[in-house]
Design an enzyme around this catalytic site. Structure first.
Site, PDB file in Angstrom:
ATOM      1  N   ASP A 231       9.600 -29.571  -1.471  1.00  0.00           N
ATOM      2  CA  ASP A 231      10.089 -30.429  -0.404  1.00  0.00           C
ATOM      3  C   ASP A 231       9.896 -31.866  -0.907  1.00  0.00           C
ATOM      4  OD1 ASP A 231      11.077 -31.551   1.881  1.00  0.00           O
ATOM      5  OD2 ASP A 231       9.880 -30.343   3.251  1.00  0.00           O
TER       6      ASP A 231
HETATM    7  C1  BGC Z   1      12.402 -32.216   4.812  1.00  0.00           C
HETATM    8  C2  BGC Z   1      13.340 -31.226   4.181  1.00  0.00           C
HETATM    9  C3  BGC Z   1      14.571 -31.939   3.694  1.00  0.00           C
HETATM   10  C4  BGC Z   1      14.161 -33.024   2.724  1.00  0.00           C
HETATM   11  C5  BGC Z   1      15.327 -33.835   2.210  1.00  0.00           C
HETATM   12  C6  BGC Z   1      12.126 -33.420   3.925  1.00  0.00           C
HETATM   13  O1  BGC Z   1      11.487 -34.404   4.639  1.00  0.00           O
HETATM   14  O2  BGC Z   1      11.191 -31.586   5.136  1.00  0.00           O
HETATM   15  O3  BGC Z   1      13.682 -30.238   5.100  1.00  0.00           O
HETATM   16  O4  BGC Z   1      15.440 -31.028   3.097  1.00  0.00           O
HETATM   17  O5  BGC Z   1      13.306 -33.931   3.387  1.00  0.00           O
HETATM   18  O6  BGC Z   1      15.857 -34.617   3.211  1.00  0.00           O
END
Ligand code: BGC
Length: 757
Positions: A231
């Site tokens: 993530d």
């Molecule tokens: C989120 C993810 C997301 C990623 C990119 C993170 O803060 O937890 O779900 O895909 O950001 O935006």
């Protein structure tokens, strides 16, 4: 890419390999020009594409490239329609291609442990079977278009509070049965090109470095060979991560980690072989992505119509006393529409899943259009934009409602309440809305409440005063139209709650431990998440899991349940007994009558959404497997289906079971591995062991006064005694100088010999 990943791996330098293990920027992987390795472009998300205007920006609070906004996870989770999820997946795959998106960062499939989870709107359900089936269908749809999916957030990320520094403390059985189960189903049924690990720690180790999670379970046990990516910023110790199987760090470029990887290999702290495994998986992803066909849809493909259809399938009719709905022009020639959400609908939640929609259907406009010349429609805002209580607005609403034939109130969680990064504070409607509903319901008996939220709502202060409630979730850009269609009966509602709506927040099983403390959050309710808990506690929810009404009725008859080898076949007749064409979500739950280990009263194991004309009948068939009867036995570290009686419960909700069957299941037992502390009950449950034991006891009985016979009475009392202790208790004069341990060891060896002959 004109060479295979294997060939490329041989040509890459150590520095190049290390650099490939992190992104180029916020949304791309690195390419290597000299070897013709192109970058991969990935963007959120879960209910639509969130492509930022630049690859250097996160774009959370800005407008991004417009794209179709479909119902959010909890909404479409309530459709219980795998075909719909597949169709939306295909459409998203197509739209991705026109937007040069090669990998879509979704779906989110975490379990809803608490209704306060800030990202609950992104997730499908509180049940792993429903979530897993829907997630797999969605991914198969996306990937059928040559676009990759990223199932997230792996794993145990069930709330937002201090998630970056909190360890979800989940016992192994609960982890397997509840929190990993949907991921497992998805990996096996749809082979997502990537898995995104979560921010949190799991049982003390960051998931991005967790060997047990990423290596033992995901790769070894489930056989996953795609890319695991982090993530955004979830990497902490890059080398530990690589060793555990975290291939790609996002976002990049993370030059410091590329340097650390090179040094770790040079210093022998990380084997190049280990690095190669990750690089090879990344190269395979690039290869898959570059096989992606060029854009092949018309620029104006009608995704908005699909967004409306998806919303219509997601909306749940919770209550409909005296068949006040659908609205009939003959009895509703003047309609009071009350509440700001009628003109500014909440179609989605906030954070990384937020899509800039291509257009938005406004409920009030759609209601006016459908009412046409048959009914007059008047609107008032009902409550202010902030949280204050405005008596003038309430009075105005009461007057409007009193003078109309029917009032339709649009209420819900305020926009700010549901967002990534923070949890909800409560699940009640704001005070100004509760007062509004109570005041309007007092003057207008035909008061229909349309609620919007991405998580369960508490409705007790008002629900008993109104005849009808429609829960519209956060159903995307087509939601306005879909609500109007349900109100007027152009759509026969068919959504069913994907999570339990409790009477009050404190009824929820996680209530004692919603937040982590000092970096640990104990999931002490264990397996008892959602309806599993309400069932076990015999606690009535406001609206149970799986509940949702229709404008028609269904009958369930002629149930047959038979086991054929490793498959249990369940068949029954479903009939539409009402006057309208409609869809029923048939839910199959399994109850284990005999298991000695604690099991939930019942668990969803299969479901189907079936559309029937009035009077039409259909035979529905489900095929269950051993796994559907199993629990995760931590003693043997595997799934076990005990031999014994099970019930098959078929119903229209988890609390509306219409027909029940019972069968004795036997999937064949694996041999018990006996050890010193194996219990008497285990010894007598295995025919070979029982025979050996009886022989031994016969011998012993010749030397002791208090003789041991393996009859019902003796077993009934001593069954939970380890056999070694039985000898200690009854056999001392016979054993003489032999210890009970020696006797047991000898018995175990004799059993082995019998088995091997
Ligand atoms: C989120 C993810 C997301 C990623 C990119 C993170 O803060 O937890 O779900 O895909 O950001 O935006």
């Amino acid at each position: 890419m004109n060479k295979s990943p294997d060939e490329l791996l041989k040509e890459l330098t150590l520095t190049e390999k290390a650099s490939l293990c992190a992104g180029l920027n916020m949304w791309m992987t690195k390419g290597i020009e000299r070897l013709n390795i192109p970058p991969v472009h990935m963007y959120d998300g879960t209910n639509g594409i969130r492509k930022t205007n630049s690859n250097e920006e996160m774009g959370i609070t800005t407008e991004n490239v417009p794209a179709t906004c479909y119902p959010t996870g909890s909404a479409i989770g309530s459709s219980w329609n795998t075909a719909l999820l597949h169709e939306v997946g295909v459409a998203l795959g197509q739209e991705s291609k026109t937007m040069e998106v090669e990998l879509l960062l979704g779906p989110g499939v975490n379990m809803k442990r608490t209704p306060l989870g800030g990202r609950n709107f992104e997730y499908y359900s509180e049940d792993p079977c429903l979530t897993g089936e829907l997630g797999a269908a969605f991914i198969n749809g996306i990937q059928s278009e040559g676009v990759g999916a990223s199932v997230k957030h792996f794993a145990g990320n069930n709330q937002e509070f201090e998630k970056m520094v909190t360890s979800s403390e989940i016992d192994e059985r609960t982890l397997r049965e509840i929190y990993l189960s949907a991921f497992e189903r998805i990996i096996k049924k749809s082979d997502p090109w990537t898995v995104m690990c979560s921010y949190n720690l799991l049982n003390g180790t960051y998931t991005s470095e967790n060997e047990h999670l990423l290596n033992d379970i995901l790769r070894e046990e489930w056989g996953y060979d795609g890319v695991v990516l982090s993530d955004w910023t979830a990497v902490n110790d890059r080398i530990r991560g690589l060793k555990a199987g975290l291939d790609l760090e996002m976002p990049g470029p993370a030059h410091y980690n590329a340097k650390a990887i090179v040094e770790a290999v040079q210093e022998g702290k990380l084997s190049e072989e280990q690095l190669d495994k990750s690089v090879s998986r990344i190269l395979k992803l690039v290869e898959r992505v570059t096989g992606n066909k060029a854009a092949d849809r018309e620029a104006n493909a009608d995704y908005h119509t699909l967004a409306r259809k998806a919303a219509a399938e997601s909306i749940v009719l919770l209550k409909n006393d005296n068949a006040v709905l659908p609205l009939r022009p003959e009895t509703a020639s003047s309609i009071a529409v009350i509440g700001r959400f009628a003109v500014k609908p909440r179609i989605q939640g906030a954070g990384s899943a937020k899509v800039t929609p291509t257009r938005v259907d406004i409920p009030l406009d759609e209601i006016k259009e459908m009412a046409g010349t048959l009914a007059t429609v008047n609107y008032t805002a009902g409550y202010p934009e902030d949280d204050s209580v405005n008596e003038d607005l309430i009075k105005e609403s009461v007057t409007l409602a009193r003078n109309a034939d029917v009032a339709v109130l649009f209420v819900g969680q305020p926009e700010y309440a549901e967002s990534e990064m923070h949890d909800l504070k409560d699940i009640e409607l704001p005070e100004h809305q509760v007062k509004l509903i109570q005041a309007v319901a007092a003057v207008q008996p035909k008061c229909i409440v349309v609620t919007s939220s991405g998580s369960a709502l508490v409705m007790r202060p008002w629900v008993q005063h109104v005849p009808a409630v429609i829960h519209s979730w956060l159903s995307g850009q087509g939601m306005g139209r879909a609500i109007a269609e349900v109100l007027f009966g152009y759509t026969n509602p068919s959504g069913k709650l994907s999570e339990t709506f409790p009477v009050k927040l404190s009824d929820n099983p996680s209530h004692m431990r919603i937040r982590g403390e000092n970096g640990k959050l104990y999931y002490r309710e264990g397996l008892f998440v959602g309806y599993r808990y309400y069932d076990r506690k015999e606690l009535a929810p406001q609206f149970p899991f799986g509940h949702g009404l229709s404008y028609t009725t269904f009958a369930y008859t002629d149930l047959e349940v038979v086991q054929h080898g490793t498959c249990v076949k369940v068949s029954f007749q479903l009939a539409n007994t009402g006057k309208r064409r409609g869809k029923e979500v048939v839910q199959l739950y399994v109850h284990d009558e005999e298991c000695k280990w604690t099991r939930p009263e019942k668990e969803l194991k299969a479901f189907a959404k079936v559309e029937l004309d009035p009077g039409e009948k259909q035979t529905i068939v489900f095929e269950l497997e051993e796994r559907d009867f199993s629990y995760f036995n931590t003693k043997y570290n595997r799934w076990v289906a005990d031999t014994g009686y099970f019930q098959i419960l078929l119903g229209s909700s988890s609390k509306d079971i219409r027909i029940t069957g019972r069968l004795h299941c036997d999937f064949g037992k694996e041999e018990i591995t006996f050890h010193k502390f194996s219990l008497l009950s285990e010894w007598v449950s295995d025919p070979a062991a029982k025979a050996v034991l009886e022989e031994c006891l016969n011998e012993m009985n010749e030397h002791v006064i208090d003789k041991v016979f393996l009859n019902e009475e003796f077993i009934g009392f001593w069954e939970d005694f380890p056999m070694v202790k039985v000898f200690q208790m009854f056999g001392q004069t016979w054993m003489n100088e032999r210890s009970p341990d020696e006797v047991i060891q000898e018995l175990i060896e004799r059993v082995e010999r019998v088995r091997n002959n």
